[in-house]
Design a protein around this motif. Structure first.
Motif, PDB file in Angstrom:
ATOM      1  N   ILE A 287     -42.455 -88.876 -91.083  1.00 61.52           N
ATOM      2  CA  ILE A 287     -41.227 -89.503 -91.570  1.00 61.52           C
ATOM      3  C   ILE A 287     -40.651 -88.589 -92.640  1.00 61.52           C
ATOM      4  O   ILE A 287     -41.332 -88.272 -93.626  1.00 61.52           O
ATOM      5  CB  ILE A 287     -41.517 -90.900 -92.133  1.00 61.52           C
ATOM      6  N   THR A 288     -39.422 -88.156 -92.457  1.00 58.77           N
ATOM      7  CA  THR A 288     -38.825 -87.154 -93.339  1.00 58.77           C
ATOM      8  C   THR A 288     -37.648 -87.733 -94.099  1.00 58.77           C
ATOM      9  O   THR A 288     -36.799 -88.427 -93.531  1.00 58.77           O
ATOM     10  CB  THR A 288     -38.357 -85.929 -92.532  1.00 58.77           C
ATOM     11  N   PHE A 289     -37.617 -87.442 -95.398  1.00 53.29           N
ATOM     12  CA  PHE A 289     -36.504 -87.830 -96.252  1.00 53.29           C
ATOM     13  C   PHE A 289     -35.878 -86.544 -96.797  1.00 53.29           C
ATOM     14  O   PHE A 289     -36.589 -85.655 -97.265  1.00 53.29           O
ATOM     15  CB  PHE A 289     -36.990 -88.699 -97.421  1.00 53.29           C
ATOM     16  N   LEU A 303     -34.388 -88.432-109.849  1.00 56.35           N
ATOM     17  CA  LEU A 303     -34.914 -87.846-108.623  1.00 56.35           C
ATOM     18  C   LEU A 303     -33.937 -86.827-108.070  1.00 56.35           C
ATOM     19  O   LEU A 303     -32.726 -87.060-108.054  1.00 56.35           O
ATOM     20  CB  LEU A 303     -35.149 -88.927-107.560  1.00 56.35           C
ATOM     21  N   ASP A 304     -34.461 -85.698-107.632  1.00 58.22           N
ATOM     22  CA  ASP A 304     -33.652 -84.667-106.984  1.00 58.22           C
ATOM     23  C   ASP A 304     -34.557 -83.971-105.972  1.00 58.22           C
ATOM     24  O   ASP A 304     -35.101 -82.902-106.230  1.00 58.22           O
ATOM     25  CB  ASP A 304     -33.120 -83.686-108.017  1.00 58.22           C
ATOM     26  N   ILE A 305     -34.715 -84.610-104.810  1.00 62.20           N
ATOM     27  CA  ILE A 305     -35.702 -84.175-103.824  1.00 62.20           C
ATOM     28  C   ILE A 305     -34.986 -83.623-102.599  1.00 62.20           C
ATOM     29  O   ILE A 305     -34.217 -84.322-101.935  1.00 62.20           O
ATOM     30  CB  ILE A 305     -36.615 -85.350-103.417  1.00 62.20           C
ATOM     31  N   ASP A 306     -35.238 -82.352-102.296  1.00 64.88           N
ATOM     32  CA  ASP A 306     -34.629 -81.725-101.124  1.00 64.88           C
ATOM     33  C   ASP A 306     -35.242 -82.245 -99.832  1.00 64.88           C
ATOM     34  O   ASP A 306     -34.531 -82.565 -98.873  1.00 64.88           O
ATOM     35  CB  ASP A 306     -34.800 -80.197-101.190  1.00 64.88           C
ATOM     36  N   ARG A 307     -36.583 -82.342 -99.829  1.00 65.73           N
ATOM     37  CA  ARG A 307     -37.261 -82.742 -98.593  1.00 65.73           C
ATOM     38  C   ARG A 307     -38.628 -83.357 -98.918  1.00 65.73           C
ATOM     39  O   ARG A 307     -39.372 -82.806 -99.729  1.00 65.73           O
ATOM     40  CB  ARG A 307     -37.441 -81.535 -97.660  1.00 65.73           C
ATOM     41  N   LEU A 308     -38.912 -84.456 -98.287  1.00 66.69           N
ATOM     42  CA  LEU A 308     -40.208 -85.122 -98.437  1.00 66.69           C
ATOM     43  C   LEU A 308     -40.688 -85.537 -97.053  1.00 66.69           C
ATOM     44  O   LEU A 308     -39.966 -86.230 -96.323  1.00 66.69           O
ATOM     45  CB  LEU A 308     -40.088 -86.354 -99.334  1.00 66.69           C
TER      46      LEU A 308
END
Length: 499
Positions: A287-289, A303-308
């Motif tokens: 599962i990708t965010f 929060l500053d998330i490019d990819r999780l």
């Protein structure tokens, strides 16, 4: 100051069981650091409440025996008099805050004791330096992480300068770096001649500080050791008593070596299969965010998330120092914060959050009803099986708020398991749990992952990670800075958590 508990028997007026303490005797010398250890619900916190006067002055119940602070009986002292001598840090720091900002909270205890303004200012400055709190000054209490709240609670009590410190699970929500800071503070208290009593499951950070470890069982002090004596008995002996690791070095030296041969302990607790291997599953789905950002009131992004990426059917550990944004990420993923991409309702249906403070999510009149609440369709047989797996079936008809802290935590875990959501996020699920119960929660989460659920676990517990997780995500300053499979990277994990 000496502490004497003489022939103490005590039962709470609303107790679910028989007497919590039974003819208990304990002598603690002035300047000694004593750790009260034992499995959850054994009476450790009750002993701490006897020392700080909450029993008998606040909690009602039946008590026999005497508690002496020096030559004074706590029964003959008021709580105000006891508070000048004993400083307490509770398991849930929220319960002892009186202000909405950190600066006022640090000064409150001193103000309450009537100290002059200059002395208060100096004392606050001292604890800010000792606890490294500069980055927490001027902050709202409500915007702090659980670990940051614990640091403020410890510092505010330290500022008052009591002769005796009583700490109930002070490391429960702290990262390993902050635990090292806590160890340093306890060492300073001890060098200053203070008497320190610590109720604790995590023992490793006290191995060079504590004078004695007192093991509580069946309402009495069953065993006493020095830290060296307990460590010499080996990890299997400690584990058989439900005690945590005495030395983190053994974790990083050989991965999860501590857990080899301990499947029998899990079987005894939960009657489930042995631990899952951390090898990658056949499925490579995840599962990708992407581009996930969040900020409070349009301020600097939290929060500053490019990819999780969360591997499906696996348990992923989310690590990072206190205040890194882990709990905020959990709230955003579960629809409790923000308006990111999916509507909140959709996110709530897809992800379930078990909060750090489980008191916020216990609503019903019985433990069984709590598990059934989010189960659709409701299945009482399945709910009872979940409770049995967490050693809670005997409390099915009891009110959740009448349970111990560790038992409440397991009720919340049971609710998350029963929710049916695709993603289950656990925020510190093992805080306040002894070793045996940690293994029980670990085994239950493995079964949940094996059923196809995707689990994200926010934790500062390396023992739990090495026993349970297949992958790791590390956050710092609101960003994901590392993602990696755990197998073969155990040393990297422990190093990242300690630094």
């Amino acid at each position: 100051m000496n502490i004497s508990l003489k022939n103490i028997s005590f039962s709470y007026s609303d107790s679910l069981d028989d007497a919590i303490l039974k003819n208990l005797n304990l002598e603690i010398c002035s300047g000694e650091c004593v750790v009260l250890a034992g499995e959850s619900g054994c009476g450790k916190t009750t002993i701490s409440k006897l020392i700080n006067g909450l029993i008998p002055h606040y909690h009602s119940g039946t008590m026999d025996g005497d508690v002496l602070l020096g030559d004074k009986n706590t029964a003959d002292m008021t709580l105000a008099e006891i508070s000048r001598v004993v400083g307490s840090v509770f398991q849930n720091p929220r319960s002892q805050f009186f202000n909405i900002d950190t600066d006022c909270e640090l000064a409150f205890g001193c103000e309450n004791l009537g100290m002059n303004p200059e002395e208060i200012k100096q004392r606050v400055e001292n604890v800010v330096q000792e606890f490294h709190l500069e980055h927490l000054l001027g902050r709202s209490i409500f915007n702090l992480s659980g670990g940051e709240k614990q640091k403020i609670a410890c510092a505010s009590v330290s500022a008052t300068g009591p002769e005796i410190f009583v700490l109930d699970e002070p490391s429960a929500n702290l990262d390993l770096k902050t635990i090292a800071d806590l160890k340093e503070i306890v060492s300073r208290w001890k060098k200053a001649g203070k008497t320190v009593v610590i109720v604790e499951h995590r023992l490793y950070y006290l191995r060079d500080v504590a004078d004695r470890i007192c093991y509580v069982k069946n309402g009495q002090i069953a065993y006493e050791w020095t830290p060296a004596e307990l460590e010499a008995k080996g990890p299997e002996y400690a584990a058989s008593l439900g005690l945590r690791c005495m030395n983190l070095g053994m974790l990083s030296e050989n991965g999860d070596a501590r857990f080899h041969g301990h499947d029998k302990i899990v079987m005894d607790v939960q009657n489930c299969h042995s631990r899952l291997d951390r090898e990658s599953p056949s499925s490579t789905e995840s599962i990708t965010f992407t581009n996930l950002t969040f900020s409070y009131h349009r301020k600097h992004p939290i929060l500053d998330i490019d990819r999780l990426e969360l591997p499906c059917g696996q348990i992923t550990a989310l690590i990072g120092h206190n205040g890194a944004g882990k709990s905020t990420l959990a709230q955003v993923l579960c629809g409790l914060q923000g308006c990111w991409r999916q509507k909140r309702a959709a996110r709530k249906r897809g992800a379930y959050l078990i909060m750090q403070d489980v008191n916020h999510q216990l609503f019903t009149e019985s433990v069984l009803d709590e598990v059934l609440l989010g189960m659709k369709p409701q299945n009482e047989k399945l709910a009872l099986e979940i409770l049995e797996g967490l050693n809670l079936k005997q409390y099915a008809d009891n009110h959740p708020m009448a349970l111990s802290g560790g038992q409440k935590q397991r009720v919340a875990v049971a609710s998350g398991i029963s929710s049916g959501c695709e993603i289950v996020v656990f925020d510190e699920p093992t805080s306040g749990l002894d070793y045996r119960q940690m293994l029980a929660v670990s085994a239950t989460l493995k079964k949940l992952a094996a059923s196809g659920k995707t689990l994200l676990v926010i934790t500062h517990d390396p023992e739990f990670i090495l026993n349970s997780c297949q992958s790791v995500v590390r956050m710092e300053h609101g960003k994901v800075v590392e993602q990696y499979p755990l197998l073969g990277n155990e040393k990297q994990l422990v190093k990242a958590m300690v630094e």
